[in-house]
Design a protein around this motif. Sequence first.
Motif: not given
Length: 146
Positions: A14, A10-11, A60-61, A64-65, A8
């Motif tokens: 990150t 987002e991934e 990565l999860a 994230q953020g 994604s």
Amino acid sequence: MSQASRLSPEERATFAGLADLLIPRHGRMPAATEVGAHEALLDQVLVHRSDIVDDLLRGLAAAQGAEPGEAANRLSQSDAAAFNAVTLAASAAYYMCDEVRALIGYPGQEKAPYDPHETPVYLTNGMIERLVRRGPIYRPTPDAHD
């Protein structure tokens, strides 16, 4: 479609933050994201190293953020396999870049000519003569019953 191409945005973002933390711009060397280590090069790495995809995605999860430095420190302490996958993917993608390899003077893997009937140069140019004169040195393996 490969797992790599399913990352994604987002991934990838990150991963980009982590990759630039691991491989920042320094002197004439570009940062990881400046050569696209988070884009097509990452996809190439994951095609060749599909064994790290699950660990990378988990890393990565977890990151994230979070601020990349904090995320990397936390990941290195809590999930070594995920941290290793992130660092391997970042460095492999970076060094797969033609620009990076040119900057460090590495052309990539090249076929070295080999003739099994030719005497190696190191045997005729005196390069190992000192070692031959010294003779073998080693420590014998201890007897298991000692």
